[in-house]
Scaffold this motif. Structure first.
Motif, PDB file in Angstrom:
ATOM      1  N   HIS A   1     -22.857   2.944  -6.188  1.00  0.00           N
ATOM      2  CA  HIS A   1     -21.461   2.325  -5.659  1.00  0.00           C
ATOM      3  C   HIS A   1     -21.421   1.489  -4.609  1.00  0.00           C
ATOM      4  CE1 HIS A   1     -17.767   3.085  -4.212  1.00  0.00           C
ATOM      5  NE2 HIS A   1     -18.026   2.875  -2.809  1.00  0.00           N
ATOM      6  N   ARG A   2     -21.129   0.446  -6.244  1.00  0.00           N
ATOM      7  CA  ARG A   2     -20.521  -1.596  -5.139  1.00  0.00           C
ATOM      8  C   ARG A   2     -19.307  -0.619  -3.378  1.00  0.00           C
ATOM      9  NH1 ARG A   2     -21.069  -5.070  -9.421  1.00  0.00           N
ATOM     10  NH2 ARG A   2     -18.921  -5.762  -9.092  1.00  0.00           N
ATOM     11  N   PRO A   3     -19.901  -1.412  -3.317  1.00  0.00           N
ATOM     12  CA  PRO A   3     -18.495  -1.541  -1.858  1.00  0.00           C
ATOM     13  C   PRO A   3     -17.487  -2.829  -2.276  1.00  0.00           C
ATOM     14  CG  PRO A   3     -20.426  -1.823  -1.305  1.00  0.00           C
ATOM     15  CD  PRO A   3     -20.761  -1.210  -2.118  1.00  0.00           C
ATOM     16  N   HIS A   4     -16.025  -2.418  -2.141  1.00  0.00           N
ATOM     17  CA  HIS A   4     -15.305  -3.217  -2.677  1.00  0.00           C
ATOM     18  C   HIS A   4     -14.044  -3.172  -2.057  1.00  0.00           C
ATOM     19  CE1 HIS A   4     -14.445   0.518  -5.041  1.00  0.00           C
ATOM     20  NE2 HIS A   4     -12.846  -0.157  -4.708  1.00  0.00           N
ATOM     21  N   LYS A   5     -12.957  -4.308  -2.106  1.00  0.00           N
ATOM     22  CA  LYS A   5     -12.171  -4.288  -1.008  1.00  0.00           C
ATOM     23  C   LYS A   5     -11.042  -3.096  -1.673  1.00  0.00           C
ATOM     24  CE  LYS A   5     -12.629  -8.753   1.569  1.00  0.00           C
ATOM     25  NZ  LYS A   5     -11.776  -9.338   2.151  1.00  0.00           N
ATOM     26  N   VAL A   6     -10.441  -2.642  -0.626  1.00  0.00           N
ATOM     27  CA  VAL A   6      -9.158  -1.612  -0.907  1.00  0.00           C
ATOM     28  C   VAL A   6      -8.451  -1.390   0.124  1.00  0.00           C
ATOM     29  CG1 VAL A   6      -8.580   1.112  -1.416  1.00  0.00           C
ATOM     30  CG2 VAL A   6     -10.674  -0.409  -2.258  1.00  0.00           C
ATOM     31  N   TRP A   7      -6.698  -1.522  -0.750  1.00  0.00           N
ATOM     32  CA  TRP A   7      -5.760  -2.361  -0.139  1.00  0.00           C
ATOM     33  C   TRP A   7      -5.430  -0.588   1.042  1.00  0.00           C
ATOM     34  CZ3 TRP A   7      -3.070  -5.589   2.981  1.00  0.00           C
ATOM     35  CH2 TRP A   7      -1.982  -5.319   3.458  1.00  0.00           C
ATOM     36  N   VAL A   8      -4.955  -0.854   2.275  1.00  0.00           N
ATOM     37  CA  VAL A   8      -4.549   0.293   3.546  1.00  0.00           C
ATOM     38  C   VAL A   8      -3.127   0.025   3.315  1.00  0.00           C
ATOM     39  CG1 VAL A   8      -5.023   1.515   5.092  1.00  0.00           C
ATOM     40  CG2 VAL A   8      -6.843   0.204   3.650  1.00  0.00           C
ATOM     41  N   PRO A   9      -2.294   0.867   3.194  1.00  0.00           N
ATOM     42  CA  PRO A   9      -1.390   0.458   3.431  1.00  0.00           C
ATOM     43  C   PRO A   9      -0.853   0.356   5.487  1.00  0.00           C
ATOM     44  CG  PRO A   9      -1.463   2.629   2.549  1.00  0.00           C
ATOM     45  CD  PRO A   9      -2.822   1.956   1.922  1.00  0.00           C
ATOM     46  N   ALA A  10       0.214   0.156   6.369  1.00  0.00           N
ATOM     47  CA  ALA A  10       0.403  -0.452   7.928  1.00  0.00           C
ATOM     48  C   ALA A  10       0.048   1.591   7.719  1.00  0.00           C
ATOM     49  CB  ALA A  10       2.374  -0.152   7.316  1.00  0.00           C
ATOM     50  N   HIS A  11      -0.107   1.735   8.744  1.00  0.00           N
ATOM     51  CA  HIS A  11      -0.235   3.222   9.001  1.00  0.00           C
ATOM     52  C   HIS A  11      -0.725   3.413  11.122  1.00  0.00           C
ATOM     53  CE1 HIS A  11      -4.127   1.470   8.451  1.00  0.00           C
ATOM     54  NE2 HIS A  11      -4.849   2.257   9.560  1.00  0.00           N
ATOM     55  N   ARG A  12      -0.603   4.079  11.681  1.00  0.00           N
ATOM     56  CA  ARG A  12      -0.874   4.701  12.932  1.00  0.00           C
ATOM     57  C   ARG A  12      -2.196   4.478  12.955  1.00  0.00           C
ATOM     58  NH1 ARG A  12       3.271   4.790  15.771  1.00  0.00           N
ATOM     59  NH2 ARG A  12       5.087   4.549  14.987  1.00  0.00           N
ATOM     60  N   GLU A  13      -2.680   4.164  13.921  1.00  0.00           N
ATOM     61  CA  GLU A  13      -4.763   3.861  14.715  1.00  0.00           C
ATOM     62  C   GLU A  13      -4.312   4.493  16.538  1.00  0.00           C
ATOM     63  OE1 GLU A  13      -7.951   1.148  13.462  1.00  0.00           O
ATOM     64  OE2 GLU A  13      -7.068   1.733  11.431  1.00  0.00           O
ATOM     65  N   HIS A  14      -4.566   5.769  16.663  1.00  0.00           N
ATOM     66  CA  HIS A  14      -4.758   5.463  18.015  1.00  0.00           C
ATOM     67  C   HIS A  14      -2.912   5.244  18.409  1.00  0.00           C
ATOM     68  CE1 HIS A  14      -8.732   5.806  18.027  1.00  0.00           C
ATOM     69  NE2 HIS A  14      -8.785   4.801  17.478  1.00  0.00           N
ATOM     70  N   GLY A  15      -1.950   5.672  17.904  1.00  0.00           N
ATOM     71  CA  GLY A  15      -0.912   5.973  18.799  1.00  0.00           C
ATOM     72  C   GLY A  15      -0.428   4.456  18.363  1.00  0.00           C
ATOM     73  N   ARG A  16      -0.384   3.287  18.013  1.00  0.00           N
ATOM     74  CA  ARG A  16      -0.202   2.276  17.755  1.00  0.00           C
ATOM     75  C   ARG A  16      -0.150   1.886  16.069  1.00  0.00           C
ATOM     76  NH1 ARG A  16      -2.310  -2.216  22.403  1.00  0.00           N
ATOM     77  NH2 ARG A  16      -2.418  -0.274  23.682  1.00  0.00           N
ATOM     78  N   MET A  17       0.735   1.175  15.882  1.00  0.00           N
ATOM     79  CA  MET A  17       1.072   0.944  14.311  1.00  0.00           C
ATOM     80  C   MET A  17      -0.203  -0.883  14.364  1.00  0.00           C
ATOM     81  SD  MET A  17       3.240   1.207  12.543  1.00  0.00           S
ATOM     82  CE  MET A  17       3.931   1.443  10.592  1.00  0.00           C
ATOM     83  N   VAL A  18      -0.219  -0.129  12.955  1.00  0.00           N
ATOM     84  CA  VAL A  18      -1.355  -0.973  12.514  1.00  0.00           C
ATOM     85  C   VAL A  18      -0.751  -1.661  11.243  1.00  0.00           C
ATOM     86  CG1 VAL A  18      -4.165  -1.785  11.280  1.00  0.00           C
ATOM     87  CG2 VAL A  18      -3.318   0.236  13.323  1.00  0.00           C
ATOM     88  N   ARG A  19      -0.684  -3.117  11.097  1.00  0.00           N
ATOM     89  CA  ARG A  19      -0.212  -3.671   9.424  1.00  0.00           C
ATOM     90  C   ARG A  19      -1.098  -3.096   8.357  1.00  0.00           C
ATOM     91  NH1 ARG A  19       1.213  -9.991  10.806  1.00  0.00           N
ATOM     92  NH2 ARG A  19      -0.167  -9.463   9.487  1.00  0.00           N
ATOM     93  N   GLY A  20      -0.540  -3.577   6.964  1.00  0.00           N
ATOM     94  CA  GLY A  20      -1.227  -3.149   6.149  1.00  0.00           C
ATOM     95  C   GLY A  20      -2.388  -4.513   6.495  1.00  0.00           C
ATOM     96  N   HIS A  21      -3.816  -3.943   5.136  1.00  0.00           N
ATOM     97  CA  HIS A  21      -4.744  -4.640   5.609  1.00  0.00           C
ATOM     98  C   HIS A  21      -5.715  -4.041   4.062  1.00  0.00           C
ATOM     99  CE1 HIS A  21      -5.544  -1.450   8.090  1.00  0.00           C
ATOM    100  NE2 HIS A  21      -7.282  -1.630   7.936  1.00  0.00           N
ATOM    101  N   TYR A  22      -6.938  -4.662   4.129  1.00  0.00           N
ATOM    102  CA  TYR A  22      -8.437  -4.352   3.156  1.00  0.00           C
ATOM    103  C   TYR A  22      -9.696  -3.993   3.683  1.00  0.00           C
ATOM    104  CZ  TYR A  22      -5.752  -6.700  -1.247  1.00  0.00           C
ATOM    105  OH  TYR A  22      -4.917  -7.283  -1.634  1.00  0.00           O
ATOM    106  N   VAL A  23     -10.075  -2.712   3.167  1.00  0.00           N
ATOM    107  CA  VAL A  23     -11.750  -2.566   4.137  1.00  0.00           C
ATOM    108  C   VAL A  23     -11.989  -2.887   2.698  1.00  0.00           C
ATOM    109  CG1 VAL A  23     -10.068  -1.592   5.787  1.00  0.00           C
ATOM    110  CG2 VAL A  23     -10.132  -0.205   3.852  1.00  0.00           C
ATOM    111  N   TRP A  24     -13.484  -2.594   3.656  1.00  0.00           N
ATOM    112  CA  TRP A  24     -14.660  -2.076   2.073  1.00  0.00           C
ATOM    113  C   TRP A  24     -14.850  -1.011   2.443  1.00  0.00           C
ATOM    114  CZ3 TRP A  24     -16.210  -5.882  -0.540  1.00  0.00           C
ATOM    115  CH2 TRP A  24     -16.481  -7.920  -0.129  1.00  0.00           C
ATOM    116  N   ARG A  25     -14.747   0.016   0.869  1.00  0.00           N
ATOM    117  CA  ARG A  25     -14.997   1.189   0.700  1.00  0.00           C
ATOM    118  C   ARG A  25     -16.163   0.997  -0.441  1.00  0.00           C
ATOM    119  NH1 ARG A  25      -9.576   4.267   2.413  1.00  0.00           N
ATOM    120  NH2 ARG A  25      -9.580   4.112   4.443  1.00  0.00           N
TER     121      ARG A  25
END
Length: 64
Positions: free
Chosen positions: A40-64
């Motif tokens: 398995h090679r990690p690749h960037k995946v789009w993560v839509p906007a969501h809440r982390e620890h009660g704060r709103m986080v904009r959509g972003h890419y993460v390595w998975r």
């Protein structure tokens, strides 16, 4: 009576010695799911906007 105690002591000693041996690798018993996909090679995946620890986080890419 002494023979019975001697036999029980011998059985307890044998069972203790058997438990003290290191565990052998049984067939099929291995590391968890992390190692099931060795290629398995990690690749960037789009993560839509969501809440982390009660704060709103904009959509972003993460390595998975």
């Amino acid at each position: 009576m002494k023979k019975t105690i001697f036999v029980l002591a011998a059985c307890m000693l044998a069972s203790t010695a058997a438990l003290a041996q290191p565990m052998s690798q049984r067939h099929g018993a291995g590391p968890g799911p992390r190692y099931e996909r060795p290629h398995h090679r990690p690749h960037k995946v789009w993560v839509p906007a969501h809440r982390e620890h009660g704060r709103m986080v904009r959509g972003h890419y993460v390595w998975r």
